[in-house]
Design a protein around this motif. Structure first.
Motif, PDB file in Angstrom:
ATOM      1  N   PHE A 243       0.812  -1.214   0.000  1.00 44.58           N
ATOM      2  CA  PHE A 243       0.000   0.000   0.000  1.00 44.58           C
ATOM      3  C   PHE A 243       0.854   1.276   0.000  1.00 44.58           C
ATOM      4  CE2 PHE A 243       0.356  -1.368   4.459  1.00 44.58           C
ATOM      5  CZ  PHE A 243       0.725  -0.203   5.118  1.00 44.58           C
ATOM      6  N   ASN A 244       0.204   2.375  -0.438  1.00 43.49           N
ATOM      7  CA  ASN A 244       0.839   3.690  -0.506  1.00 43.49           C
ATOM      8  C   ASN A 244       2.077   3.676  -1.399  1.00 43.49           C
ATOM      9  OD1 ASN A 244      -1.124   4.620   1.225  1.00 43.49           O
ATOM     10  ND2 ASN A 244       0.191   4.732   3.027  1.00 43.49           N
ATOM     11  N   ASN A 245       1.867   3.245  -2.639  1.00 44.73           N
ATOM     12  CA  ASN A 245       2.897   3.306  -3.664  1.00 44.73           C
ATOM     13  C   ASN A 245       2.275   3.902  -4.922  1.00 44.73           C
ATOM     14  OD1 ASN A 245       5.647   2.109  -2.963  1.00 44.73           O
ATOM     15  ND2 ASN A 245       4.289   0.561  -2.073  1.00 44.73           N
ATOM     16  N   ASP A 246       2.911   3.715  -6.067  1.00 52.34           N
ATOM     17  CA  ASP A 246       2.408   4.234  -7.337  1.00 52.34           C
ATOM     18  C   ASP A 246       2.163   3.103  -8.331  1.00 52.34           C
ATOM     19  OD1 ASP A 246       2.614   6.945  -6.481  1.00 52.34           O
ATOM     20  OD2 ASP A 246       4.754   6.917  -6.894  1.00 52.34           O
ATOM     21  N   LEU A 247       1.706   1.983  -7.842  1.00 50.45           N
ATOM     22  CA  LEU A 247       1.473   0.811  -8.685  1.00 50.45           C
ATOM     23  C   LEU A 247       0.317   1.060  -9.652  1.00 50.45           C
ATOM     24  CD1 LEU A 247       1.858  -1.895  -5.900  1.00 50.45           C
ATOM     25  CD2 LEU A 247       3.488  -1.409  -7.740  1.00 50.45           C
ATOM     26  N   ILE A 248       0.442   0.527 -10.867  1.00 52.30           N
ATOM     27  CA  ILE A 248      -0.584   0.694 -11.890  1.00 52.30           C
ATOM     28  C   ILE A 248      -0.975  -0.684 -12.440  1.00 52.30           C
ATOM     29  CG2 ILE A 248       0.252   2.976 -12.550  1.00 52.30           C
ATOM     30  CD1 ILE A 248       1.536   1.626 -15.026  1.00 52.30           C
ATOM     31  N   GLY A 249      -1.922  -0.658 -13.366  1.00 54.96           N
ATOM     32  CA  GLY A 249      -2.330  -1.900 -14.015  1.00 54.96           C
ATOM     33  C   GLY A 249      -3.300  -2.697 -13.171  1.00 54.96           C
ATOM     34  N   SER A 250      -3.591  -3.875 -13.622  1.00 57.69           N
ATOM     35  CA  SER A 250      -4.576  -4.726 -12.949  1.00 57.69           C
ATOM     36  C   SER A 250      -3.930  -5.591 -11.867  1.00 57.69           C
ATOM     37  CB  SER A 250      -5.284  -5.614 -13.973  1.00 57.69           C
ATOM     38  OG  SER A 250      -4.335  -6.405 -14.665  1.00 57.69           O
ATOM     39  N   ILE A 251      -4.743  -6.081 -10.977  1.00 54.44           N
ATOM     40  CA  ILE A 251      -4.295  -7.036  -9.963  1.00 54.44           C
ATOM     41  C   ILE A 251      -4.139  -8.383 -10.658  1.00 54.44           C
ATOM     42  CG2 ILE A 251      -4.897  -8.191  -7.800  1.00 54.44           C
ATOM     43  CD1 ILE A 251      -6.685  -5.718  -7.195  1.00 54.44           C
TER      44      ILE A 251
END
Length: 524
Positions: A243-251
């Motif tokens: 949590f609290n990052n800049d992740l993108i795209g789908s799970i």
């Protein structure tokens, strides 16, 4: 105590025998063939000298306060020094200075001269500068903890050489750069703690090689890119916190392969796409946090298979469709937060099966139809937040069964019919907001029983009759709004001595008394 003494005697005996053998080898005439035992002893002696010299050199570069703390570090026997532990051959295997207020860098500590180190704990100090790449020489190191310091720079790729490492803890520093792919070589690693830093880049595909890993904590960083599909190979993983990052795209759907997972937190990123149906395979999952992303689509029926769920939070996304009835299978659920989405349709009556639920927040959606009578079966509920929806019909009388309820928000809906008298049984209620609905009829006299109320909102309805005379008998009412109704008669007598009251809005009614004359001026 006897066992300890016996152990010390055994150690002394071992050392005595070793010395006797060494003396015997020394007393023999020299030969062309050197003694392996003598070579081993001399090698061990050389190692101990180098260990002491390496540590004394580091100490000399620390500030005066740190040198004072390490005042026992003198002489040639490090095994007696503060924070150090040795093996039977008097070689250092443990360096533990956690919370010793050490101030300085690690630049002058040559870890290659501490070859037998198994435990290295320098957590909660004031270390700064880079993490030295010479750590990679510690082939026996199993535990490395540099948490809560001021270390900066990158995670050295050489850490991937420490094949014995089981715990790598570098959280709460100022570390930058990416997680090195070499981390995938740490086959024995069970805990990887890199949270609360400034780490960027992507999560490397190589993390999927960490088959022994139980805990992966990368939260509160600046990590971007996608969650790698290789994460599904981490069959031992129990806690995954990104949590609290800049992740993108789908799970990735492969996340459903993590059968040992008990906590999954991907909140406050930029994840998009739908929630994978494979989550239903995670039968050991107790905590699921996807809030604060850009997830869309429906909540899959398969979530009903996550029978161990305790906290389930999907709030602040773009989810649509209805709440699946299978959610009623989650009998151990304590918290259900689905607010700030675009969910529609009715609240499923199966929600009444969640007997352990303490907090239910479905506000700021497009939910319709009436509140199900089964809501009254949630006997452990303390917070019920359904505001900002399109819920219609009456407030069910079964709501009076919620004896532990403290906060009830039903405002900004399309509720109609009179307020049920059973609401007077909610003796622990602190917040009651029913404003901006189409409620009608007079207030039940039982409302006077709500002596714990601090906030009461009845404004913008079609209510008639008199205001409850004893509404402030509990002397805790702070905020009372009932504007834009059809109330008549006198002001509640209990309001005149209600010293806790700071906000009153009663305008646009047909009250007999002038509010300002009786109560003075209150902010509106």
């Amino acid at each position: 105590m006897a066992a300890s003494s016996q152990k010390q005697l055994s150690m002394l005996f071992l050392v005595h025998v070793l010395l006797m053998l060494i003396m015997r080898e020394v007393s023999r005439p020299t030969s062309s063939k050197s003694s392996p035992l003598l070579a081993f002893a001399l090698s061990g002696s050389q190692t101990r000298i180098e260990e002491a010299e390496a540590l004394l050199k580091w100490k000399s570069k620390l500030n005066s306060e740190s040198r004072s703390i390490l005042s026992s570090w003198n002489g040639s026997d490090p095994c007696s020094w503060r924070g150090l532990g040795c093996n039977p051959l008097r070689s250092i295997i443990s360096l533990n200075l956690s919370s010793y207020a050490i101030h300085g860098t690690l630049d002058d500590l040559d870890f290659s001269l501490l070859p037998n180190l198994v435990t290295l704990n320098l957590a909660n100090n004031s270390l700064f500068g880079n993490i030295p790449s010479s750590l990679g020489n510690l082939s026996k190191l199993a535990y490395l903890d540099f948490s809560q310091n001021h270390l900066s720079g990158h995670v050295p790729t050489q850490l991937g050489l420490m094949r014995s490492l089981e715990i790598l803890a570098l959280p709460s520093n100022n570390i930058t750069g990416a997680v090195p792919g070499s981390i995938g070589s740490l086959n024995n690693l069970t805990g990887l703690y890199l949270q609360n830093n400034k780490i960027s880049g992507f999560i490397p595909q190589e993390v999927g090689m960490l088959k022994s890993l139980n805990y992966l904590f990368l939260q509160n960083n600046r990590i971007a890119g996608r969650i790698p599909s290789s994460i599904g190979n981490m069959s031992s993983l129990m806690k995954l916190w990104l949590f609290n990052n800049d992740l993108i795209g789908s799970i990735p759907v492969e996340i459903g392969m993590l059968g040992s997972l008990s906590e999954l937190d991907l909140s406050n990123n930029y994840l998009s796409g739908s929630i994978p149906r494979t989550l239903g395979n995670l039968t050991n999952l107790g905590f699921l946090y996807f809030y604060g992303n850009q997830l869309s689509g429906h909540i899959p029926e398969e979530v009903g298979g996550i029978r161990a769920l305790i906290h389930f939070e999907l709030s602040s996304n773009d989810l649509t469709g209805s709440i699946p009835p299978s959610i009623g299978n989650l009998s151990g659920l304590d918290i259900l937060y689905l607010f700030h989405n675009k969910l529609s349709g009715p609240i499923p009556p199966e929600i009444g099966n969640l007997r352990s639920l303490s907090r239910l927040a479905l506000y700021s959606n497009n939910l319709t139809e009436s509140i199900p009578e089964t809501i009254g079966m949630l006997g452990n509920l303390t917070d019920l937040l359904l505001y900002e929806n399109n819920i219609s019909g009456p407030i069910p009388s079964s709501i009076g069964n919620l004896s532990k309820l403290e906060v009830l928000h039903l405002d900004q809906n399309k509720l109609s019919a009179p307020i049920p008298k059973e609401m007077g049984r909610l003796g622990l209620l602190v917040v009651l907001f029913l404003c901006q609905n189409s409620l009608e009829g007079s207030l039940p006299i039982e409302i006077n029983n709500l002596t714990s109320l601090a906030h009461l909102g009845l404004g913008d309805n079609q209510l008639v009759g008199q205001l409850p005379p004893d509404i402030c008998n509990g002397q805790v009412l702070e905020n009372f709004t009932a504007q834009n109704n059809h109330f008549t008669g006198p002001l509640p007598r209990s309001l005149k001595n209600c010293t806790s009251l700071y906000r009153v809005r009663l305008q646009n009614n047909q009250l007999r008394d002038n509010i300002s004359n009786v109560l003075g001026t209150y902010p509106t």
